[in-house]
Design a protein around this motif. Structure first.
Motif, PDB file in Angstrom:
ATOM      1  N   VAL A 107       0.236   5.321  -8.421  1.00  0.00           N
ATOM      2  CA  VAL A 107      -0.493   3.756  -8.915  1.00  0.00           C
ATOM      3  C   VAL A 107      -0.839   2.369  -7.474  1.00  0.00           C
ATOM      4  N   ILE A 108      -0.334   3.023  -6.956  1.00  0.00           N
ATOM      5  CA  ILE A 108      -0.403   1.785  -5.573  1.00  0.00           C
ATOM      6  C   ILE A 108      -1.613   1.520  -5.031  1.00  0.00           C
ATOM      7  N   ASN A 109      -2.339   3.004  -5.059  1.00  0.00           N
ATOM      8  CA  ASN A 109      -3.770   2.592  -4.498  1.00  0.00           C
ATOM      9  C   ASN A 109      -5.332   3.366  -5.189  1.00  0.00           C
ATOM     10  N   GLY A 110      -4.194   3.400  -6.381  1.00  0.00           N
ATOM     11  CA  GLY A 110      -5.652   3.420  -7.658  1.00  0.00           C
ATOM     12  C   GLY A 110      -6.809   2.495  -7.900  1.00  0.00           C
ATOM     13  N   TYR A 111      -6.683   0.779  -6.973  1.00  0.00           N
ATOM     14  CA  TYR A 111      -7.736   0.089  -7.182  1.00  0.00           C
ATOM     15  C   TYR A 111      -8.388   0.020  -5.951  1.00  0.00           C
ATOM     16  N   LYS A 112      -7.557   0.546  -4.839  1.00  0.00           N
ATOM     17  CA  LYS A 112      -7.931   0.756  -3.614  1.00  0.00           C
ATOM     18  C   LYS A 112      -7.404  -1.283  -3.229  1.00  0.00           C
ATOM     19  N   MET A 113      -6.303  -1.406  -3.319  1.00  0.00           N
ATOM     20  CA  MET A 113      -5.043  -2.987  -3.804  1.00  0.00           C
ATOM     21  C   MET A 113      -4.176  -2.558  -2.468  1.00  0.00           C
ATOM     22  N   ALA A 114      -3.948  -1.191  -2.306  1.00  0.00           N
ATOM     23  CA  ALA A 114      -2.355  -1.078  -1.483  1.00  0.00           C
ATOM     24  C   ALA A 114      -2.247  -2.197  -0.470  1.00  0.00           C
ATOM     25  N   LYS A 115      -3.421  -2.132   0.285  1.00  0.00           N
ATOM     26  CA  LYS A 115      -2.894  -3.060   1.453  1.00  0.00           C
ATOM     27  C   LYS A 115      -2.961  -5.149   1.218  1.00  0.00           C
ATOM     28  N   HIS A 116      -2.852  -5.161  -0.091  1.00  0.00           N
ATOM     29  CA  HIS A 116      -2.244  -6.623  -0.603  1.00  0.00           C
ATOM     30  C   HIS A 116      -1.185  -6.537  -0.454  1.00  0.00           C
ATOM     31  N   PHE A 117      -0.636  -5.078  -0.936  1.00  0.00           N
ATOM     32  CA  PHE A 117       0.713  -6.108  -1.597  1.00  0.00           C
ATOM     33  C   PHE A 117       1.392  -5.018  -0.678  1.00  0.00           C
ATOM     34  N   GLU A 118       2.877  -5.790  -0.582  1.00  0.00           N
ATOM     35  CA  GLU A 118       3.869  -5.244  -0.159  1.00  0.00           C
ATOM     36  C   GLU A 118       4.982  -4.968  -0.735  1.00  0.00           C
ATOM     37  N   LEU A 119       6.113  -4.492  -0.283  1.00  0.00           N
ATOM     38  CA  LEU A 119       6.762  -3.388  -1.537  1.00  0.00           C
ATOM     39  C   LEU A 119       8.280  -3.015  -0.994  1.00  0.00           C
ATOM     40  N   SER A 120       9.015  -3.093  -1.656  1.00  0.00           N
ATOM     41  CA  SER A 120      10.450  -3.005  -0.891  1.00  0.00           C
ATOM     42  C   SER A 120      11.151  -1.733  -2.685  1.00  0.00           C
ATOM     43  N   ILE A 121      11.681  -0.715  -1.909  1.00  0.00           N
ATOM     44  CA  ILE A 121      11.626   0.489  -2.350  1.00  0.00           C
ATOM     45  C   ILE A 121      13.739   0.835  -1.823  1.00  0.00           C
ATOM     46  N   ALA A 122      14.354   1.081  -2.775  1.00  0.00           N
ATOM     47  CA  ALA A 122      15.587   1.497  -2.414  1.00  0.00           C
ATOM     48  C   ALA A 122      16.035   2.001  -4.044  1.00  0.00           C
ATOM     49  N   ASP A 123      17.208   3.019  -3.666  1.00  0.00           N
ATOM     50  CA  ASP A 123      18.035   3.301  -4.282  1.00  0.00           C
ATOM     51  C   ASP A 123      18.174   2.204  -6.119  1.00  0.00           C
ATOM     52  N   GLY A 124      17.733   2.397  -7.035  1.00  0.00           N
ATOM     53  CA  GLY A 124      17.875   1.670  -8.222  1.00  0.00           C
ATOM     54  C   GLY A 124      16.802   0.274  -8.373  1.00  0.00           C
ATOM     55  N   GLU A 125      16.033   0.495  -6.883  1.00  0.00           N
ATOM     56  CA  GLU A 125      15.675  -0.782  -6.804  1.00  0.00           C
ATOM     57  C   GLU A 125      14.569  -0.824  -6.640  1.00  0.00           C
ATOM     58  N   PHE A 126      13.065  -1.456  -7.149  1.00  0.00           N
ATOM     59  CA  PHE A 126      12.396  -2.068  -6.465  1.00  0.00           C
ATOM     60  C   PHE A 126      11.427  -3.215  -6.664  1.00  0.00           C
ATOM     61  N   PHE A 168       7.572  -5.590  -5.452  1.00  0.00           N
ATOM     62  CA  PHE A 168       6.572  -6.408  -4.525  1.00  0.00           C
ATOM     63  C   PHE A 168       6.020  -7.374  -5.041  1.00  0.00           C
ATOM     64  N   LYS A 169       5.424  -7.802  -4.057  1.00  0.00           N
ATOM     65  CA  LYS A 169       4.681  -9.112  -3.904  1.00  0.00           C
ATOM     66  C   LYS A 169       3.770  -8.717  -3.064  1.00  0.00           C
ATOM     67  N   ARG A 170       2.471  -9.656  -3.937  1.00  0.00           N
ATOM     68  CA  ARG A 170       1.231  -9.925  -3.020  1.00  0.00           C
ATOM     69  C   ARG A 170       1.250 -10.611  -1.279  1.00  0.00           C
ATOM     70  N   LYS A 171       0.392  -9.961  -1.074  1.00  0.00           N
ATOM     71  CA  LYS A 171       0.435 -10.742   0.829  1.00  0.00           C
ATOM     72  C   LYS A 171      -1.664 -11.439   0.665  1.00  0.00           C
ATOM     73  N   ALA A 172      -0.240 -13.118   0.602  1.00  0.00           N
ATOM     74  CA  ALA A 172      -0.934 -14.508   0.342  1.00  0.00           C
ATOM     75  C   ALA A 172      -2.508 -14.169   1.657  1.00  0.00           C
ATOM     76  N   GLU A 173      -1.907 -13.810   2.945  1.00  0.00           N
ATOM     77  CA  GLU A 173      -2.621 -14.149   3.768  1.00  0.00           C
ATOM     78  C   GLU A 173      -3.798 -12.585   4.357  1.00  0.00           C
ATOM     79  N   SER A 174      -3.321 -11.410   3.692  1.00  0.00           N
ATOM     80  CA  SER A 174      -4.109 -10.518   3.690  1.00  0.00           C
ATOM     81  C   SER A 174      -5.779 -10.780   2.729  1.00  0.00           C
ATOM     82  N   ILE A 175      -4.628 -10.975   2.176  1.00  0.00           N
ATOM     83  CA  ILE A 175      -6.457 -11.419   0.970  1.00  0.00           C
ATOM     84  C   ILE A 175      -6.638 -12.305   0.959  1.00  0.00           C
ATOM     85  N   ALA A 176      -6.410 -13.741   2.035  1.00  0.00           N
ATOM     86  CA  ALA A 176      -7.191 -14.673   2.376  1.00  0.00           C
ATOM     87  C   ALA A 176      -8.037 -14.244   2.754  1.00  0.00           C
ATOM     88  N   GLN A 177      -8.079 -13.800   4.082  1.00  0.00           N
ATOM     89  CA  GLN A 177      -8.594 -13.221   5.437  1.00  0.00           C
ATOM     90  C   GLN A 177      -9.589 -12.365   4.627  1.00  0.00           C
TER      91      GLN A 177
END
Length: 573
Positions: A365-384, A386-395
């Motif tokens: 799902v992350i790049n279904g709308y071509k927006m993967a570049k604007h999200f920072e992901l954190s994945i671990a066992d039993g944990e997930f 995410f947050k938006r990359k404000a700087e990337s979006i502003a640029q």
């Protein structure tokens, strides 16, 4: 008694019922009644009664054996004759030429398969007028093969008529879905209509500056747009013998690689646009700044990365707002899908999801709308999380509404404003594709098994569009089309959105033109012309008598349409 018609100098004649007699040597007359307001057929009937001629109803004399729609066939064949397409296909009338012309007209009236075409053209006067009443689908396929052999000659004739040295030539690529798996041209590829799972066939179209189609080339469905450019250069230089032309194409077709190839061909100029990554690089190197647009919405810039080129940076505030709105919607949609995964991970407390399982879900799902570049992901066992990359979006937002046109043409040959206008004229090629795929021509679905038949089918559709283009120009006063659009494109601000002319807005609001006729779409006007019929009549008193053909009287709208077609100025430029 008799009917007397008295001419009037400044008004219609007076029609009088009179009796006459002779007194000595003089003929005396007395008016019994003034019948000037009678319908002409009643006056004629009265004159026959007074002459002791028998009156018989036409229905008692003639029988109408069949009535066929005729007006639209007449109009289309008249236009084909006017623009000389019949003579361009073949100088002399042949069976193959008649079949090709019949297929062109039938596709404009009711696009269908070749088998259905042989059935449908008997429901109008088309088969009768072109003497193809006995043709079957095998003859149509043979005529298509004959037409394909003549494609190079026909395209050269179109080019000699509509292209000249130094003119702009517009090129774009599209594709259509294929039904089946037999044709070697049908391959899985990027379907520009967003369909998935069906093979497609790719084709590229060249047009002149007015949008008239000049040539078409068909490719396998997995052919990339840029790889088709070399064929167009060869066609322009070798087949059409043009020494100096400017090729206009979008940034997906005229890529840097293709432009480097064009530079090796003297006399071939180009107009295209930079990709977003190139624009970001220009901004990072301070070649492109928003302050450039403080006083004007376009500015010429230079960059060492693009030597011997002119770069025209353009800023459209409406496009800026639209891109920001769309980005926000896509970010929200992506965030909603990611949040569902977060909720699922939190629910799985007894058997937590592993990092790999979470990664698989996120990857879908992350790049279904071509927006993967604007999200920072954190994945671990039993944990997930995410947050938006404000700087990337502003640029990225800093470049909203900005696009850059690139060209090899000098300022002496082409101003910055005209360069932008030329690039935007690619919409005329896109109009070809829209018409190909709409109810007007219905180029798809494509069923032909053989590659050469597919090529013939696409080329036939190009000829159909060539006729429709001229029909639209001639009938513009009766259509919703903006009659001032061509002139407006030359004069209006090239950056601001197009605005309909006052006359076009009035036509759309009142649904009538300045002459009071109802305005139509192209399709509905063709159907309106088709309501004029040709009747096949025969004398009832003589069953074996010759057939008499009689056309119904045209309506004022049909009369005006035929006047516009016959007055249409056919030019070669």
């Amino acid at each position: 008694m008799h009917v007397d018609i008295i001419p009037n100098r400044n008004s219609r004649p007076a029609i009088l019922l009179r009796e006459s007699w002779r007194e000595n040597d003089k003929v005396m007359k007395r008016t019994v009644a003034n019948i000037s307001n009678w319908p002409p057929e009643q006056v004629t009937a009265l004159r026959r009664v007074l002459k002791n001629e028998p009156l018989v109803s036409p229905s008692e004399v003639f029988s109408i054996e069949r009535s066929l729609p005729h007006g639209h066939v007449e109009a289309l064949l008249e236009m084909i004759r006017l623009i000389g397409l019949d003579k361009m296909i073949a100088a002399r009338r042949t069976r193959e030429r008649d079949l090709v012309l019949a297929m062109i007209v039938e596709r404009l009236i009711a696009p269908s398969s070749k088998l259905a075409t042989t059935r449908l053209w008997h429901s109008t006067t088309l088969a009768q007028l072109l003497n193809v009443e006995d043709a079957d689908e095998d003859e149509l396929y043979a005529a298509m093969d004959w037409l394909l052999e003549r494609q190079p000659v026909l395209e050269k004739r179109f080019a000699s008529r509509h292209l000249g040295e130094g003119q702009h030539v517009f090129y774009d690529v599209s594709n259509s879905s294929y039904e089946g798996h037999c044709c070697p041209l049908a391959r899985l590829g990027h379907d520009k209509q967003g369909r998935r799972g069906k093979p497609i066939i790719t084709y590229g179209v060249l047009t002149d500056v007015k949008g008239r189609p000049i040539a078409v080339e068909v490719y396998p469905g997995n052919t990339g747009d840029p790889s088709t450019v070399a064929d167009q250069v060869e066609k322009l230089k070798e087949r059409f013998a043009l020494q100096r032309v400017v090729l206009v194409g979008d940034r997906g077709t005229l890529t840097q690689t293709q432009i480097d190839i064009l530079k090796t061909h003297p006399g071939i100029g180009w107009i295209s646009a930079l990709r977003s990554e190139n624009i970001r690089k220009l901004a990072a190197n301070n070649h492109l700044q928003l302050s450039l647009f403080d006083e004007k919405n376009l500015a010429e810039i230079t960059s060492a990365d693009f030597p011997d080129e002119r770069l025209i940076a353009c800023f459209n505030p409406l496009l800026c707002d639209e891109r920001r709105r769309k980005r926000q919607e896509l970010l929200d949609a992506t965030e909603n899908k990611l949040q569902k995964i977060v909720d699922e991970v939190h629910r799985r407390t007894k058997t937590p999801l592993s990092a790999s399982e979470i990664g698989q879900k996120v990857g879908k799902v992350i790049n279904g709308y071509k927006m993967a570049k604007h999200f920072e992901l954190s994945i671990a066992d039993g944990e997930f999380s995410f947050k938006r990359k404000a700087e990337s979006i502003a640029q990225e937002a800093e470049l909203d509404g900005i696009y850059v046109i690139r060209t090899s043409e000098s300022r002496q040959n082409l101003s910055a404003e005209d360069t932008v206008r030329s690039y935007k004229n690619l919409a005329k090629v896109e109009q070809v594709f829209r018409t190909f795929k709409s109810i007007d021509l219905q180029v798809r679905p494509i069923y032909h098994y053989y590659a050469e038949r597919v090529r013939a089918h696409i080329f036939l559709c190009l000829l159909v569009y060539y006729v429709e283009w001229h029909m639209r120009q001639a009938l513009a006063p009766l259509l919703f089309d903006d009659e001032e659009l061509a002139q407006d494109r030359k004069e209006r601000d090239p950056i601001k959105p197009a605005v309909s002319s006052k006359s076009a807005k009035k036509k759309k609001s009142t649904k009538t033109n300045k002459e009071g006729f109802p305005v139509h779409s192209f399709r509905s006007l063709i159907m309106e012309l088709g309501t004029r019929s040709r009747n096949r009549c025969r004398l009832k008193s003589a069953p074996g008598s010759p057939v008499i053909s009689q056309d119904t009287e045209p309506t004022p709208l049909q009369t005006r349409a035929m006047e516009l077609i016959r007055l249409y100025p056919v030019d070669g430029s």
